[in-house]
Design an enzyme around this catalytic site. Sequence first.
Site, PDB file in Angstrom:
ATOM      1  N   LYS A  66       0.785  -1.331  -0.106  1.00 18.20           N
ATOM      2  CA  LYS A  66      -0.123   0.415  -0.202  1.00 18.20           C
ATOM      3  C   LYS A  66       1.246   1.122  -0.198  1.00 18.20           C
ATOM      4  CE  LYS A  66      -3.583   2.380   1.991  1.00 18.20           C
ATOM      5  NZ  LYS A  66      -4.448   1.650   3.109  1.00 18.20           N
ATOM      6  N   SER A  87      -9.853   1.909   2.344  1.00 15.71           N
ATOM      7  CA  SER A  87      -8.804   2.677   1.952  1.00 15.71           C
ATOM      8  C   SER A  87      -7.695   2.134   1.252  1.00 15.71           C
ATOM      9  CB  SER A  87      -7.888   3.836   3.169  1.00 15.71           C
ATOM     10  OG  SER A  87      -7.377   3.020   3.692  1.00 15.71           O
ATOM     11  N   SER A 111     -10.399  -0.688   7.039  1.00 18.80           N
ATOM     12  CA  SER A 111      -9.308   0.052   5.423  1.00 18.80           C
ATOM     13  C   SER A 111      -8.860  -1.544   5.202  1.00 18.80           C
ATOM     14  CB  SER A 111      -8.626   0.682   5.847  1.00 18.80           C
ATOM     15  OG  SER A 111      -9.270   2.150   5.888  1.00 18.80           O
TER      16      SER A 111
END
Length: 512
Positions: free
Chosen positions: A112, A187, A211
């Site tokens: 990420k 997210s 998330s």
Amino acid sequence: MIEAGKADTSHPQGLASSDAQTDNQALGTDSLTIPHIRIAIATGAASAHDIAEQCYRTIHERDEDHEGREPGVHAFLSLARERALAQAARIDALAAAGDTLPVLAGVPVGIKDALTVTGLPATAGSRVLEHYIAQYTATSVQRLEEAGAVTLGKLNCDEFAMGSSNENSAYGPTRNPHALDHVPGGSSGGSAAAVAAGMAVATLGTDTGGSIRQPASFCGVVGLLPTYGRVSRYGLIAFASSLDRVGPFTNSVRDAATVLGVLAGHDPLDATSSHEPVPDYAAQLAEEHGVNGLRIGVPTEYFAAGLDPEVREAVERAIDGLREAGAEIREISLPHTAFAVPAYYLIATAEASSNLARFDGVRYGLRAPHATTLAGMYRESRDAGFGAEVKRRILLGTYALSAGYYDAFYKKAQQVRRLLAQDFQAAFANEVDAIVTPVAPTPAFKLGEKSDDPLAMYLADIYTVTASLAGICGLSVPGGFSKAGLPIGVQVLGKHFDEATLFRVGEAIERG
């Protein structure tokens, strides 16, 4: 998409030989697991180089836009092919020498973009950090690479991890591989989508209020929220420091257990990192304890109005399966659940207001070029660099911390947080070994469906923010599909540092 450290961004060439290509196609990266890779490399059925190349081929085919075809998934923001192939070469050299392979040997991973990797971009999905190249590597990434993982690149996410759909990324949304007109969740949407689309075998995401678990549910993969302090946060670009956690996405519960075994453990670079001993999660899971005799709690508050009937059916089906496997199912109450969303969005935004103050256009990141005063430079840099959702949360958090409102909002939210934690503590101490709930009220929704309604987006976190506030661990496991073909996840919650029980329950659900 950019390729770090190289001007040539053309897609990777084919595999080294037709035999290697056939072998890797037989493996299939969309369902590949860590043991498959280890065996394939150790036996010579495939090489780490070929597996990495196949992932890049899949990225080219599925992640990028192609004229006259459906849009790409857009999970990756940047690629690190040179780094990845160098790492793969080291694994292949070990295999050729007959040396013992590390636990994640040759496993293709994505990171990420809220986590730093030396020499690679780290944008956190924001224009503020558009040209920032990380100067150090996050501990979680370093541990993966030391265990033999091959880092393919950096993954798309909501800006500064603020969002539930990946639509808040400054670089465009990621699309759900199961339905390209739907969101992948957020997210960590890019991290979930990359595993679901077969672009990587494992990825790292972060979870502040859901998330990891929510995008895992939306994309039909396994997503783990470790106990707060279980995995180092060093190298994570902070959103809310008392809530942020790093965890993996994988194709199976056993793979999640293996990756956590690599990630977990004290880190002197993170003051919140726990000294709690790390068990061998994968070995414990391999002992085949199952769920016979485990007490599984089902909280009534998580099955109230607002839960999609298909989600309810999938979760209840998983609960029935656990009962048939020998678990004792108990109805429980977590009475302060209704207050979790407002408490979370006060605490998280207050911490975001503090953490994001560092992005001021002075030390690094975007700077407004034409400001004539220092105050103007601050204002214009932040206005140009931050997206609408980040600005909204900074304003909310600043308001909650301001004089005259601190006691009424932030302090009260922290009191509610304590009550939520006590709900879980009482349940785990007196009633149950694990708790099973929905992950999200609905399957994945369409792109743009909730973009103009922040409240509806926030309320979608109702089943995930509770564990975040309490600091306990959680796991999202695929639980089937809706009639429209969209994945539905089942959430398993456990007490502090009891991820081993999560894996037992998760694997029972996985087996159906």
